[in-house]
Scaffold this motif. Structure first.
Motif, PDB file in Angstrom:
ATOM      1  N   LEU A   1       0.835  -1.201   0.000  1.00  0.00           N
ATOM      2  CA  LEU A   1       0.000   0.000   0.000  1.00  0.00           C
ATOM      3  C   LEU A   1       0.864   1.243   0.000  1.00  0.00           C
ATOM      4  O   LEU A   1       0.614   2.203  -0.732  1.00  0.00           O
ATOM      5  N   PHE A   2       1.893   1.198   0.851  1.00  0.00           N
ATOM      6  CA  PHE A   2       2.765   2.374   0.927  1.00  0.00           C
ATOM      7  C   PHE A   2       3.390   2.664  -0.417  1.00  0.00           C
ATOM      8  O   PHE A   2       3.448   3.808  -0.865  1.00  0.00           O
ATOM      9  N   TYR A   3       3.852   1.615  -1.065  1.00  0.00           N
ATOM     10  CA  TYR A   3       4.495   1.862  -2.360  1.00  0.00           C
ATOM     11  C   TYR A   3       3.501   2.425  -3.360  1.00  0.00           C
ATOM     12  O   TYR A   3       3.819   3.340  -4.121  1.00  0.00           O
TER      13      TYR A   3
ATOM     14  N   GLY B   1       2.861   5.975  -2.317  1.00  0.00           N
ATOM     15  CA  GLY B   1       4.028   6.803  -2.590  1.00  0.00           C
ATOM     16  C   GLY B   1       4.212   7.045  -4.072  1.00  0.00           C
ATOM     17  O   GLY B   1       4.480   8.175  -4.512  1.00  0.00           O
TER      18      GLY B   1
ATOM     19  N   THR C   1       1.634   9.489  -5.226  1.00  0.00           N
ATOM     20  CA  THR C   1       1.937  10.833  -4.733  1.00  0.00           C
ATOM     21  C   THR C   1       3.059  11.470  -5.546  1.00  0.00           C
ATOM     22  O   THR C   1       2.961  12.617  -5.994  1.00  0.00           O
ATOM     23  N   LEU C   2       4.095  10.708  -5.734  1.00  0.00           N
ATOM     24  CA  LEU C   2       5.249  11.278  -6.421  1.00  0.00           C
ATOM     25  C   LEU C   2       4.953  11.527  -7.888  1.00  0.00           C
ATOM     26  O   LEU C   2       5.355  12.551  -8.466  1.00  0.00           O
TER      27      LEU C   2
ATOM     28  N   SER D   1      -1.996  14.497  -5.569  1.00  0.00           N
ATOM     29  CA  SER D   1      -0.841  14.379  -4.691  1.00  0.00           C
ATOM     30  C   SER D   1      -1.257  14.546  -3.232  1.00  0.00           C
ATOM     31  O   SER D   1      -0.825  13.802  -2.346  1.00  0.00           O
TER      32      SER D   1
ATOM     33  N   VAL E   1      -0.972  12.086  -0.057  1.00  0.00           N
ATOM     34  CA  VAL E   1      -0.401  12.427   1.252  1.00  0.00           C
ATOM     35  C   VAL E   1      -1.392  12.095   2.356  1.00  0.00           C
ATOM     36  O   VAL E   1      -1.025  11.552   3.411  1.00  0.00           O
TER      37      VAL E   1
ATOM     38  N   ALA F   1      -1.211   8.592   2.989  1.00  0.00           N
ATOM     39  CA  ALA F   1      -0.017   8.298   3.788  1.00  0.00           C
ATOM     40  C   ALA F   1      -0.282   8.605   5.257  1.00  0.00           C
ATOM     41  O   ALA F   1       0.153   7.860   6.148  1.00  0.00           O
TER      42      ALA F   1
END
Lengths: 388, 369, 214, 165, 189, 180, 101
Positions: free
Chosen positions: D5-7, D10, D13-14, D36, D40, D43
């Motif tokens: 999930l984080f990846y 991320g 977002t990036l 974005s 965040v 996140a």
């Protein structure tokens, strides 16, 4: 506590179920609105498609899905197609935390009121983009109107929501409803209910606040260039939002699924909640059938000069009452007094002069007195030869 | 961030010719500054059917049908003014019964027209219900028309020298019965709209025009009276049997949209009372003078005007002695009322443009002819 | 009312044979006739669903869609002249167009039917064509009244288009000047019939064949 | 799963951030910013700061992006739709990459950051209490700041006639 | 605010009343007896022929010129069963053009044309509502039947009466046969 | 009663109808009074005058038309504050421009006429006197080709851009096609 | 998933913001890029708070303040941008040189 794949699958299933349920509710509202408005106007409304015209929204939906999807030439295509999503998604995401009964909600957040507040603002972006990307003058105008209107009416809506949170001492809808087990909050803070209803009307762009969609001015506002399925998405989101306001009013002021005579079994509770929500939506339609439309600047000044101060007054009264632990009837009294004051002022400043003027016109009309009618008298006056 | 009233952010907005609120095919080009109108340019002619030219090529009897279609909301009033022009040129004296029936039907038509105005004006400012109510009552009036003239809109009933045929036997009873409903309809609109706070906000002080400008623009009818000029052809230059009727001419004083609206509400009541008087006074007798079937007015010219629901309609008729007019010119009240739109509109909001245009109550068939 | 009830007794009045002509091609009571000669009409544009599913299904689906379409005819809020008043009447209480699912939308993008109610003058011709082009497929046009059909009383005028079908294809012509609301309702019913008919006989029409093959 | 999930978050977002700085159409840039910000917020949820995530959605989604869009649209799109050339982009790229390298190095080299993956959420009650007790004065200052900013914005935006700012 | 509440009461009242709407294809709002629908030609039962002699006066007076007509010698006149020397041979009205003004009825001296109540004639073709003589006659016949139509000027126009004035004996018999004839088939209902 | 069927007259039927009657021009009381006042106001500008019922008319030189109209407007006894109608009539050899003035205060009506030669159709504008004149003049310009000198904007009002000819004129070919 | 991940995310976001500020000409885009940088800071703050390295709440509270400031900044900045646009017809930072006199 870690997220697993199963969680995601369940979330997806839940989301699909929710979207379906809300869509059905929205579609039912389409029928209800047309039928109810028809009856208000002394006509039956749709009655030839299915029994009582029940299949009318279905026919509309199928037709819209099959319809050609026109994208106007000079518009920014990506934005044009993203905008419906940006309207649709937030209006359904909000439903995530709306409990139908104590246990029946997709996610019972502790902060569900705040969740609603946060996500309900997002759809403004969609409306604004929709108006912008269609590159039609009407839609641009409508988009601006929408953004101005939605942003300003967010504030009273949020303040009233905060008021109710303060009253119940919790940000969770479940707790708020449970707190109204005996006395629904509409009895405690009728002013807040009225304000919430009005602000809600403005949030979903219903008469008298359908300024950005105004048919007779900006011919459908931001949606003027949309057709077919994309337009259907807007349409569905609009009715979903309408029902959302109904549901929220039911939750915050009418006691949701609870009633004063004990706890209901779950299906009955859901039915009660839906009944209350439908009742509020019918009210919304009733307003639509009765009121004309405001002008944008009048609506803004209504929002900023009347609704926001009044909602802060409500907040302060509630907080004061809670802080000093006054009995709750004082709250009712204060609330009613404010409401009565506002009504009195309105009548005094606006209604009464108009009535006086009307009376004056009626009285001061130039009277033309009839001539007694002589038999065989020619109406024209005596004639003389032209002297040229 | 209510940055809607920006300076220097001009935008051209084209309203019409197809726009739900332009009452047909009127088109106006608004120059906007935010939501404010800084300039306005009207465009008409989207319904220019060349009626006046057509009239030169049709016999007098046929022209009545064209006049029906000119102001298609107040058909009988239109017929009457044309027929009166021809009659005056020919020096015809119309039987009294015919005159009474004419005036009665014209007043009924005025009520019908005003009912349509009340409803559609509600629609213009966003209320969708009044129009349903007023149309319901209007339908009753149209039923009466149908029972008398045989048509709901295009009657071709008022003929040179009288009327087509006498009214049916149950006419009086039917009109009285319908008037009850019409009164109810007007009251209903009055309750629903006139003092509604939102409606007041939308119309009070909007589109103000003072008496001097109004007269200079040639504004007539309820629009002019709303500005405080008590000019009414029925009063000032009475025709047919109007001298035998008692009525009031409501006069406003501010000249804003609400006044124009309320003038019509009041006029509805007045017209209803006039209709009742006509019913009381209705004499017996013939309804048609004995004339030749093909009218041939003598050579000459005549100007006749009358009070239409929308204002002062006039007909300038030049005859060369044949069975077709040599030149026929209509003074269309809506056309002149539309001239006053610009002074009313400047410096108001976009939404007001609809309210103001609605309050003038134009009929494009008459504007463009 | 008298118009709609059928006489129970055979009529004592009749028209003898030599005053009559063969019955085909009568325009009254089209339902009795069975075979209605319908105009070519508008073919729906190829839709997403159609491109995804094979022809057999889409044929059935087309009929479903036609059913839906015919029951949800949204008209353009668009009145030109006198007939507009009767068109509004039809929408209003006494006749209530909403019963058929006919509601008005102000924007051409959301409407299916254009009721040309009134005289089309040459100055208006271009806007009308533009509006028609702005409407998404499938779309239909009803020419209401004699002006829109063929110029009506203004047929000799220098500025009038002799019927809106000089500009855009018309599906249903409603005669009358102006037509009674009932006549317009009849027109809408005829249009519904036509839409369903077109979908049923889609494989018969020449251009429909090519469309399903592709 | 969390890591996946984080990846995802991320990455989104990036990517959206990259979109913000490279979009040719300014309205697109605002939309990328919205995406974005949503990333965040997600996140934040991963960090058990739901309240802050909601605040993020409310303020960024509901307020800031709308203000940006509003401003963009009011200032005539013809001007904005395409802001053609990126000024001295090589310099900027080098600078930002260098900055990223610096930060990444410092982060990676920092021992404290590497330990546990146990995260602790803070209840909203606790946050509220903290905000109104320990941080009461800054909170008030922040609200005054907001008020001042609002008034200032209105004053500036309304402004006089044609005088130079 | 009080006015607004009044408005609410006004609107809600109608919810509890019966709608005034007519369900069109099943019900039809009443058409008044004088309603002018599309014109049709009438049928003289006493002579078994139309009233119309094809004098063209309606054709000329029609503002839209939606009619055309042609006359020929009447065989019945030769046979002595009618007083009409000429009779209509071809008549066509383009209902799509007709503006329902009733001028044709006014100008007709033979009571031959009448505005019927027919008005729901939507068609799929531009000239789909063209009515030729058989249609006009059957329309007119239906109209006579339903409305109980009476000629305005029977002495002049109804063949039976007119002939009776000339030769009372022959016309009387003709009247009997004319009205007693059985219909050959049911149509145009 | 019955009209013998005769072919549709190909031209203006005046010449084979009955002999042309000429209407008598008679004033009523108000008309006489108005005519007197009008004669006083118009003074020596009047070329010819007449009228019927309550509406007198005066013919003046076309250059004097706005001037006379202004005097009618400003005169205290007439106070013709409304330009009721402005029209043109095409008598093939010349055009006639007619102002119909009306007073909402004294309730009098009057007509001012001016002959305009067909080949030089120019009249000074009256837009500075009445706002209503602007559209009337544009319309007359549309239909009759009369140029009102001084009118700020004579673009087509009723007709579309690019319409050829002036349909109000008798010389304009009449659309005469039959559908049958 | 450790703190490092979030810090790297934050750093990357920040760098992107820096790039935007340096590279874009439009004042609006510069402002948007600043928003990006502020967000990067927020991620960092919240992450630190969550991973318990600060006092648990401080990071969150400061993040709230950052968001507040961001909102205020945007409102003011865009008011100025609007003003600039109306006065100069452009929002390119390069062209805004009135201070040079």
């Amino acid at each position: 506590m870690s997220v697993t794949l199963l969680d995601i699958v369940w979330a997806a299933v839940g989301a699909v179920a929710l979207v379906t349920a809300v869509s059905i509710l929205g579609v039912s509202l389409v029928w209800l609105e047309r039928k109810f408005l028809g009856r208000l106007q002394g006509r039956p409304g749709p009655n030839r498609v299915g029994p009582f015209g029940l299949l009318q929204p279905v026919a509309d939906g199928i037709k819209l899905l099959w319809k050609e999807d026109v994208s106007p030439g000079p518009s920014a295509k990506v934005l044009f197609y993203v905008a419906p999503l940006l309207v649709f998604v937030p209006s359904f995401v909000v439903w995530l935390t709306i409990p139908f009964t104590r246990d029946l909600a997709l996610r019972n957040l502790d902060t569900s009121v705040f969740f609603f507040v946060a996500f309900s603002t997002l759809s403004i972006v969609g409306v604004l983009l929709a108006g912008w990307s269609a590159a039609s003058k009407y839609s641009v105008l409508g988009g601006f109107r929408a953004a101005a209107q939605l942003v300003s009416y967010e504030i009273p809506l949020i303040v009233i929501a905060i008021t109710m949170v303060a009253l119940a001492g919790s940000m969770s809808f479940v707790d708020i409803v449970e707190a109204q087990r005996t006395v629904p909050y509409i009895a405690l803070v009728p002013l807040a209910a009225v304000l919430f209803f009005i602000a809600g009307l403005a949030e979903i762009g219903r008469t008298p606040f359908d300024i950005y969609l105004a048919e007779s001015e900006v011919v459908g506002g931001p949606l003027v260039e949309y057709s077919g399925a994309h337009w259907a998405v807007f349409y569905l989101a609009e009715y979903g939002n309408t029902f959302l306001v109904g549901a929220l009013t039911a939750l915050l002021f009418l006691g949701g699924w609870s009633w004063p005579f004990g706890t209901l079994p779950a299906p009955a509770a859901v039915a009660l909640f839906l009944t209350k929500s439908y009742f509020v939506t019918v009210l919304i339609f009733w307003v639509r059938g009765t009121y004309p439309r405001l002008r944008i600047d009048q609506m803004m000044s209504l929002g900023w000069k009347i609704l926001i101060p009044l909602s802060f007054v409500t907040l302060v009264t509630v907080v004061v009452q809670r802080f000093y632990g006054w009995p709750s009837w004082t709250l009712t009294l204060m609330s009613l007094a404010t409401l009565a004051l506002a009504a009195w002022l309105q009548t005094r400043l606006q209604g009464a002069p108009a009535r006086a003027l009307a009376e004056k016109y009626r009285r001061d009309a130039v009277v033309v007195q009839a001539k007694p009618r002589l038999h065989r008298e020619a109406p024209a006056a005596a004639k003389v030869e032209a002297s040229s | 961030m209510t940055t809607t009233d920006q300076r220097q952010v001009d935008m051209m907005l084209n309203l019409g010719p197809q726009h739900p609120a332009t009452h047909g095919v009127f088109r106006m080009l608004l120059t906007l500054d935010g939501e404010r109108i800084v300039d306005m340019e009207p465009h008409i002619g989207y319904l220019h059917r060349g009626s006046e030219k057509l009239c030169e090529n049709e016999s007098y009897g046929q022209i009545v049908t064209l006049f029906d279609r000119m102001d298609y909301i107040a058909n009988l009033n239109n017929e009457l003014v044309f027929v009166r022009a021809v009659e005056r040129l020919m020096g015809l004296e119309v039987p009294e019964r015919a005159q009474f029936i004419r005036v009665l039907l014209c007043e009924l038509n005025r009520v019908a027209s005003h009912l349509l105005f009340l409803g559609t004006y509600g629609l213009d400012v966003g209320a969708m219900t009044p129009v349903m109510y007023t149309f319901r009552e209007r339908e009753r009036i149209q039923n009466i028309f149908e029972s008398v003239t045989g048509a709901r809109l295009m009657h071709n009933y008022i003929r040179i020298g009288g009327i087509k045929e006498d009214v049916p036997s149950d006419f009086t009873a039917r009109v009285r019965a319908a008037l009850e409903f019409v009164k109810r309809g007007v009251d209903e609109t009055d309750r629903l709209l006139s003092f509604n706070e939102v409606f007041l906000l939308r119309t009070k002080g909007v589109g103000v025009i003072d008496a001097k400008t109004a007269v200079s623009c040639g504004l007539t009818g309820p629009n002019l009276r709303a500005s405080g000029v008590p000019y009414d052809v029925r009063k000032d230059n009475p025709y047919e049997v109007y001298p035998y009727l008692t009525f009031k001419v409501p006069v406003g004083e501010r000249g804003d949209c609400w006044d124009r609206y309320y003038m019509r509400v009041l006029e509805c009541h007045e017209s209803i009372s006039m209709i009742e008087q006509c019913l009381d006074l209705l004499p017996d007798g013939p309804t048609m003078t004995q004339t030749r079937r093909i009218a041939r007015p003598p050579k000459g010219e005549v100007y006749v005007h009358a009070e239409n629901p929308r204002g002062d309609i006039g007909v300038f008729l030049v005859s060369d002695g044949s069975d077709k007019p040599y030149r026929l010119k209509v003074r269309p009240p809506s056309f002149c009322n539309l001239v006053a739109l610009r002074p009313m509109l400047l410096n108001s909001y976009v939404a007001d443009s609809i309210a103001i245009l609605g309050s003038i109550d134009i009929v494009l068939g008459e504007v463009d002819r | 009312m008298a118009m709609n009830e059928k006489p129970t007794q055979p009529s004592p009045l009749f028209v003898p044979e030599h005053w009559q002509r063969p019955k085909q091609g009568r325009f009254f009571d089209t339902k009795e006739q069975g075979a209605v000669s319908l105009g070519k009409g508008n073919r729906p544009a190829p839709s997403l669903i159609k491109s995804a599913a094979p022809g057999v299904i889409t044929a059935r689906l087309d009929e479903l869609a036609a059913l839906a379409r015919s029951n949800s005819l949204w008209t353009l809020t668009f009145g030109l002249a006198c007939c507009a008043i009767e068109m509004i009447s039809t929408h209003m209480t006494n006749h209530d167009f909403d019963r058929y699912g006919v509601v008005t939308w102000p924007s051409p993008r959301q409407s299916d039917v254009m009721i040309v109610a009134g005289t089309v003058v040459k100055k208006m011709a271009e806007p009308i064509r533009l509006l028609y082009e702005q409407m998404p497929d499938p779309k239909w046009v009803i020419a209401m009244g004699s002006c829109a059909t063929n110029g009506g009383p203004y047929w000799r005028s220098y500025s009038v288009v002799m019927g809106v079908d000089h500009l855009i294809p018309v599906d249903v012509y409603v005669p009358g000047c102006p037509p009674r609301p009932e006549a317009l309702q009849d027109g809408i019913l005829k249009l519904q019939e036509k839409i369903r008919h077109d979908a049923r006989n889609a494989d018969v029409a020449p251009d429909a064949l090519t469309e399903t093959r592709s | 799963m969390d890591l996946v999930l984080f990846y995802v978050i991320g990455f989104v977002t990036l990517l959206a951030g990259a979109g913000v700085v490279s979009a040719r159409n300014v309205v697109h840039a605002a939309l990328f910013l919205l995406t974005s910000m949503a990333g965040v917020a997600a996140a934040f949820v991963l960090l058990y700061a739901e309240f802050l995530a909601l605040v993020q959605v409310l303020i960024y989604g509901g307020a800031i992006v709308i203000v940006i869009l509003f401003a963009l649209m009011l200032t005539r799109h013809g001007e904005f739709q395409v802001t053609a050339e990126h000024r001295r982009w090589p310099v900027a790229a080098v600078a930002s990459i260098a900055l990223f390298g610096l930060l990444a190095a410092s982060v990676v080299l920092d021992d404290r950051a590497r330990g546990t993956d146990a995260r602790v959420g803070v209840g909203i009650n606790r946050l509220g209490a903290e905000l109104f007790e320990r941080w009461a004065v800054p909170f008030e200052i922040a609200s005054i700041l907001l008020l001042v900013a609002m008034i200032g914005a209105i004053v500036i935006a309304r402004g006089g006639g044609s005088d130079e700012p | 605010m009080i006015a607004g509440l009044k408005g609410f009461l006004t609107t809600i009242r109608w919810v509890f009343k019966r709608p005034v709407t007519a369900n069109y294809p099943e019900e039809h709002l009443p058409v008044q007896p004088r309603y002018m629908g599309f014109p049709a030609l009438l049928w003289d039962t006493t002579a078994d022929e139309p009233f119309c002699t094809g004098c063209m006066v309606c054709v000329r007076e029609c503002p839209t010129q939606c009619m055309s007509a042609r006359m020929h010698d009447n065989p019945n006149f030769a046979a002595g069963t009618s007083h009409r020397r000429k009779i209509i041979e071809h008549f066509e009205i383009n209902y799509n053009r007709c503006i329902l003004c009733g001028i044709c009825v006014d100008v007709c001296a033979f009571d031959a044309i009448e505005m019927t109540h027919e008005h729901e004639l939507a068609s799929y073709a531009r000239n789909g509502a063209r009515a030729d003589l058989p249609i006009l006659l059957s329309q007119g016949r239906r109209w006579m039947e339903r409305s109980g139509w009476r000629p305005r000027n029977p002495e002049k126009n109804v063949a039976g009466v007119a002939l009776a004035k000339r030769a009372p004996a022959t016309a009387a018999t003709k009247l009997d046969t004319g009205s007693g004839k059985a219909p050959s088939r049911e149509d145009d209902a | 009663m019955t009209q013998p069927p005769k072919p549709t007259p190909p031209e203006r039927p005046a010449r084979h109808g009955p002999p042309v009657e000429v209407a008598q021009e008679v004033f009523d009381v108000q008309g006489q009074e108005t005519a007197r006042l009008l004669a006083r106001v118009v003074g020596t500008n009047a070329l010819e005058s007449g009228g019927r019922d309550e509406v007198p008319w005066v013919r003046v030189e076309r250059e004097r038309l706005p001037h006379v109209a202004e005097r009618c407007r400003d005169d205290q006894s007439l106070r013709m504050d409304m330009l009721h109608l402005l029209l043109a009539v095409d008598y093939v050899e010349h055009l006639e421009v007619v102002y119909i003035l009306l007073s909402t205060q004294t309730l009098r009506k009057a007509m001012l006429k001016a002959r305009v030669p067909a080949n030089d159709a120019q009249v000074p504008t009256a837009t500075h006197l009445w706002e209503a004149a602007h559209w009337y003049e544009r319309e007359v310009h549309d239909l009759f080709g009369v140029t009102f000198t001084g009118n700020p904007d004579l673009s087509p009002l009723l007709l579309y851009e690019g319409f050829e000819g002036h349909p109000g004129l008798k010389s304009f070919p009449f659309h005469d096609h039959d559908e049958f | 998933m450790t703190l490092v991940h979030f810090q790297l995310l934050s750093a990357a976001l920040f760098a992107l913001g820096v790039y935007g500020v340096l590279a874009r000409r439009s004042a609006v885009l510069v402002l948007i890029s600043i928003e990006l940088m502020l967000n990067a800071v927020n991620v960092n703050l919240v992450a630190w708070a969550a991973y318990n390295h600060f006092d648990k709440v401080t990071g969150l509270v400061i993040a709230v303040f950052v968001i507040t400031v961001a909102a205020a900044e945007v409102a003011l900045a865009f008011a100025i941008v609007l003003r600039l646009y109306r006065a100069r017809g452009s929002v390119n930072v390069d062209e805004i040189d009135i201070m040079r006199g």
